[in-house]
Design a protein around this motif. Structure first.
Motif, PDB file in Angstrom:
ATOM      1  N   ASP A   1       0.827  -1.203   0.000  1.00 17.78           N
ATOM      2  CA  ASP A   1       0.000   0.000   0.000  1.00 17.78           C
ATOM      3  C   ASP A   1       0.862   1.253   0.000  1.00 17.78           C
ATOM      4  O   ASP A   1       0.449   2.292  -0.508  1.00 17.78           O
ATOM      5  CB  ASP A   1      -0.924   0.005   1.227  1.00 17.78           C
ATOM      6  N   ASN A   2       2.032   1.172   0.596  1.00 19.45           N
ATOM      7  CA  ASN A   2       3.003   2.260   0.508  1.00 19.45           C
ATOM      8  C   ASN A   2       4.398   1.723   0.808  1.00 19.45           C
ATOM      9  O   ASN A   2       4.563   0.561   1.192  1.00 19.45           O
ATOM     10  CB  ASN A   2       2.644   3.455   1.403  1.00 19.45           C
TER      11      ASN A   2
ATOM     12  N   ALA B   1       9.433   4.378 -10.464  1.00 22.40           N
ATOM     13  CA  ALA B   1       8.631   5.209 -11.358  1.00 22.40           C
ATOM     14  C   ALA B   1       8.694   4.713 -12.794  1.00 22.40           C
ATOM     15  O   ALA B   1       7.717   4.838 -13.546  1.00 22.40           O
ATOM     16  CB  ALA B   1       9.105   6.658 -11.280  1.00 22.40           C
TER      17      ALA B   1
ATOM     18  N   ARG C   1       5.848   8.080  -5.707  1.00 22.25           N
ATOM     19  CA  ARG C   1       5.428   9.436  -5.374  1.00 22.25           C
ATOM     20  C   ARG C   1       4.939   9.539  -3.937  1.00 22.25           C
ATOM     21  O   ARG C   1       5.143  10.560  -3.263  1.00 22.25           O
ATOM     22  CB  ARG C   1       4.332   9.882  -6.337  1.00 22.25           C
ATOM     23  N   ASN C   2       4.302   8.474  -3.436  1.00 23.09           N
ATOM     24  CA  ASN C   2       3.744   8.502  -2.080  1.00 23.09           C
ATOM     25  C   ASN C   2       4.642   7.836  -1.048  1.00 23.09           C
ATOM     26  O   ASN C   2       4.212   7.570   0.077  1.00 23.09           O
ATOM     27  CB  ASN C   2       2.379   7.823  -2.080  1.00 23.09           C
ATOM     28  N   SER C   3       5.891   7.585  -1.417  1.00 19.69           N
ATOM     29  CA  SER C   3       6.812   6.897  -0.508  1.00 19.69           C
ATOM     30  C   SER C   3       7.273   7.805   0.626  1.00 19.69           C
ATOM     31  O   SER C   3       7.138   9.037   0.572  1.00 19.69           O
ATOM     32  CB  SER C   3       8.035   6.384  -1.277  1.00 19.69           C
TER      33      SER C   3
ATOM     34  N   TYR D   1       5.408   1.636 -11.029  1.00 18.51           N
ATOM     35  CA  TYR D   1       5.074   1.889  -9.619  1.00 18.51           C
ATOM     36  C   TYR D   1       5.161   3.380  -9.296  1.00 18.51           C
ATOM     37  O   TYR D   1       5.656   3.788  -8.255  1.00 18.51           O
ATOM     38  CB  TYR D   1       6.009   1.097  -8.709  1.00 18.51           C
ATOM     39  N   GLU D   2       4.653   4.208 -10.228  1.00 20.70           N
ATOM     40  CA  GLU D   2       4.745   5.660 -10.047  1.00 20.70           C
ATOM     41  C   GLU D   2       4.069   6.117  -8.757  1.00 20.70           C
ATOM     42  O   GLU D   2       4.610   6.956  -8.034  1.00 20.70           O
ATOM     43  CB  GLU D   2       4.115   6.391 -11.246  1.00 20.70           C
ATOM     44  N   ASP D   3       2.881   5.573  -8.469  1.00 22.20           N
ATOM     45  CA  ASP D   3       2.146   5.996  -7.275  1.00 22.20           C
ATOM     46  C   ASP D   3       2.903   5.622  -6.001  1.00 22.20           C
ATOM     47  O   ASP D   3       2.966   6.416  -5.048  1.00 22.20           O
ATOM     48  CB  ASP D   3       0.750   5.376  -7.252  1.00 22.20           C
ATOM     49  N   LEU D   4       3.472   4.417  -5.972  1.00 22.06           N
ATOM     50  CA  LEU D   4       4.238   4.010  -4.801  1.00 22.06           C
ATOM     51  C   LEU D   4       5.450   4.909  -4.601  1.00 22.06           C
ATOM     52  O   LEU D   4       5.774   5.290  -3.469  1.00 22.06           O
ATOM     53  CB  LEU D   4       4.691   2.546  -4.949  1.00 22.06           C
TER      54      LEU D   4
ATOM     55  N   CYS E   1       9.494  12.295  -2.967  1.00 23.00           N
ATOM     56  CA  CYS E   1       8.683  11.445  -2.100  1.00 23.00           C
ATOM     57  C   CYS E   1       7.594  12.269  -1.428  1.00 23.00           C
ATOM     58  O   CYS E   1       7.580  13.496  -1.505  1.00 23.00           O
ATOM     59  CB  CYS E   1       9.562  10.768  -1.052  1.00 23.00           C
ATOM     60  N   ARG E   2       6.672  11.588  -0.748  1.00 16.92           N
ATOM     61  CA  ARG E   2       5.610  12.290  -0.018  1.00 16.92           C
ATOM     62  C   ARG E   2       6.108  12.863   1.297  1.00 16.92           C
ATOM     63  O   ARG E   2       5.678  13.931   1.726  1.00 16.92           O
ATOM     64  CB  ARG E   2       4.447  11.323   0.234  1.00 16.92           C
TER      65      ARG E   2
END
Length: 287
Positions: free
Chosen positions: A182-183, A206, A215-217, A210-213, A244-245
């Protein structure tokens, strides 16, 4: 002063919580937020020795201390991971006869309850730990399909799962781990090489779907003695923050870097605070 006034006045003067206390409670509330279903956070890096496993254990114990449910941590390191040693202490772990992830896989068809599953786990306070294999030939054989079977079983009982992935992103099990994550927590160091590999990890993610993972890492920089004195920390922080987030620095702490048993009670208060911030960021990402 607030406590003194409250005591001297016999409780009639109550100035309420300080700003520091309010911020602490806000972190506690974020970490303790109820969750539906099961969530999995993968902790990974491209370089060893930069705080990946200590972060897994420190954050896992923080989650276990604050949340009402019990989290678990799984050692999926293909290179003889030491997650259980860091959680229990090497002496206690070596003295135990607890099975490993390979033993659980071999018996998984017979495991149909939490009680049976816990026969394969170590317990470090309220954190449940599945040990990895010390034989690299066994640990490196874990496949993506086998990981999915493990993760599915744990998801039946544990609302928060932390996965210590080892170094690298291309070993056999990683496709399954990334598919179920999930992250992510990306471990880094203040050494130039550690920060560079963290950037490489995020770029690889990216570029491979796994761009979302990415970006939200959450990037975690664990400060190390001597190494961090020779680099410009602010430049390393700024180079990673935009990828990262959330970025959290775990300050130098002898109890973290000595490689022995992790114990929240003997950590510096600033280290415990950093682990709380990481834990809160992880739960925040379970939206």
């Amino acid at each position: 002063m607030r406590k003194l006034l409250y005591s001297v006045s016999g409780g009639t003067i109550n100035m309420g919580p300080s700003e520091k206390e309010k911020k602490h409670q806000a972190l506690v509330d974020r970490i303790a937020r109820p969750l539906s279903g099961s969530r999995n956070t993968a902790v990974l890096s491209l370089k060893g020795g930069i705080g990946k496993t200590s972060t897994t254990v420190g954050v896992g114990m923080t989650l276990a201390k604050i949340r009402g449910d019990m989290p678990c941590a799984i050692d999926a390191n293909p290179d003889s991971g030491d997650l259980a040693e860091r959680a229990l202490g090497e002496r206690q772990f070596q003295a135990s006869q607890q099975p490993t992830i390979s033993d659980l896989l071999a018996d998984l068809d017979e495991v149909d309850s939490l009680t049976k599953l816990q026969n394969y786990l170590h317990q470090a306070e309220r954190l449940h730990v599945l040990a990895g294999d010390q034989d690299p030939a066994l640990s490196d054989s874990l496949t993506a399909e086998e990981w999915l079977r493990i993760q599915t079983e744990f998801a039946r009982y544990y609302p928060v799962i932390l996965t210590d992935c080892g170094t690298g992103v291309t070993h056999n099990a990683m496709e399954g781990i990334l598919h179920t994550a999930d992250n992510l927590v990306i471990a880094a160091g203040f050494a130039v090489s550690g920060a560079q590999r963290a950037r490489q990890t995020l770029t690889w993610l990216a570029n491979h779907g796994y761009e979302d993972l990415a970006r939200n890492s959450i990037v975690v920089i664990t400060d190390k003695e001597h190494v961090s004195e020779r680099v410009e920390k602010s430049l390393i922080r700024s180079s990673l923050r935009g990828m990262c987030r959330r970025l959290v620095v775990v300050p130098f702490d002898r109890a973290v870097v000595d490689g022995d048993k992790m114990n929240l009670e003997i950590l510096n208060s600033s280290t415990r605070q950093a682990y709380m911030e990481i834990a809160a960021a992880i739960v925040d990402g379970y939206e």
